[in-house]
Design an enzyme around this catalytic site. Structure first.
Site, short mmCIF file in Angstrom:
data_model
loop_
_atom_site.label_atom_id
_atom_site.label_comp_id
_atom_site.label_asym_id
_atom_site.label_seq_id
_atom_site.Cartn_x
_atom_site.Cartn_y
_atom_site.Cartn_z
N PHE A 2 38.93 71.79 55.32
CA PHE A 2 40.00 71.84 54.33
C PHE A 2 40.53 73.27 54.21
O PHE A 2 40.01 74.19 54.85
CB PHE A 2 39.47 71.36 52.96
N SER A 40 37.48 61.68 55.08
CA SER A 40 36.89 62.71 54.22
C SER A 40 37.95 63.22 53.24
O SER A 40 39.05 63.59 53.65
CB SER A 40 36.38 63.88 55.06
N CYS A 47 33.12 67.58 49.84
CA CYS A 47 33.71 66.66 50.81
C CYS A 47 32.96 65.33 50.72
O CYS A 47 31.76 65.28 50.93
CB CYS A 47 33.56 67.25 52.23
N ALA A 67 25.76 61.37 46.82
CA ALA A 67 24.32 61.29 47.04
C ALA A 67 23.57 62.40 46.30
O ALA A 67 24.17 63.29 45.68
CB ALA A 67 24.03 61.36 48.53
N HIS A 105 31.40 71.90 51.54
CA HIS A 105 29.95 71.94 51.30
C HIS A 105 29.70 72.93 50.16
O HIS A 105 29.62 74.14 50.38
CB HIS A 105 29.20 72.36 52.56
#
Length: 201
Positions: A2, A40, A47, A67, A105
């Site tokens: 990105f 994504s 992301c 998650a 991330h």
């Protein structure tokens, strides 16, 4: 991959716990037919992978699974229906790189410690986690809640950024308050430079 240039502000429609993860439905302005399964999308910084999408009541939506690792490092646990989130779709070959290279991330959470509004602009000071502060440099880049921003000043683990009227208009930054935790991704080049320095004899 990105750039940190927000292309839409989504709205959390629902949050459904599923064991160690949560499934989040986000309303958006992206045409539903262009949101592919497995795509994504940066959602407030992290992301996330689209696991379902569609349209209802005249609005597009997509769903993502968040998650345990993402829940531990980001502010995703604070997402509730009605919360607005900065969105950015992943880069395509040939797209303009208008911000800086952002991976989606998230490294950790920075806390807003001061806000100064003036001349329709906003200066915000943050406290970074001590382990991440060394990667933040004056005039360098950071991604905060998925927005590519230039660091104005650094003092220890404190740093500040300046938000212009356009950024305040097209992102969620006008809604942030002192004490809020925001998703922080440090500059990729700074991270690799530090690692290279550590490995020198």
């Amino acid at each position: 991959m990105f750039t940190g240039l927000v292309s839409d502000v989504g709205e959390v429609a629902s949050v459904e716990p599923r064991g160690e993860l949560i499934r989040v439905r986000i309303l958006c302005r992206y045409p539903a037919e262009t949101i592919a399964l497995g795509a994504s999308i940066a959602c407030g910084g992290p992301c996330l992978t689209v696991v379902d999408s569609g349209a209802s009541d005249g609005r597009s939506w997509f769903e993502v699974d968040v998650a345990a690792e993402t829940l531990a490092r980001t502010n995703a646990l604070e997402w509730k229906p009605g919360r607005r989130i900065n969105l950015e779709r992943s880069l395509k070959i040939g797209d303009e790189l208008g911000g800086h290279i952002v991976t989606g991330h998230v490294d950790g959470l920075a806390v807003i410690v001061a806000i100064d509004d003036f001349d329709e602009m906003r200066r915000i000071q943050f406290r970074a986690p001590k382990a991440l502060a060394r990667f933040i440099a004056e005039k360098g880049s950071v991604s905060l809640d998925g927005t590519s921003l230039t660091v104005n000043s650094v003092e220890g683990d404190l740093f500040s950024v300046l938000l212009i009227p356009h950024t305040l208009k097209v992102t969620t930054w006008g809604e942030r308050r002192v004490g809020d935790e925001v998703n922080l991704e440090v500059d990729l080049m700074a991270r690799y430079a530090a690692r290279l320095a550590e490995t020198q004899p």
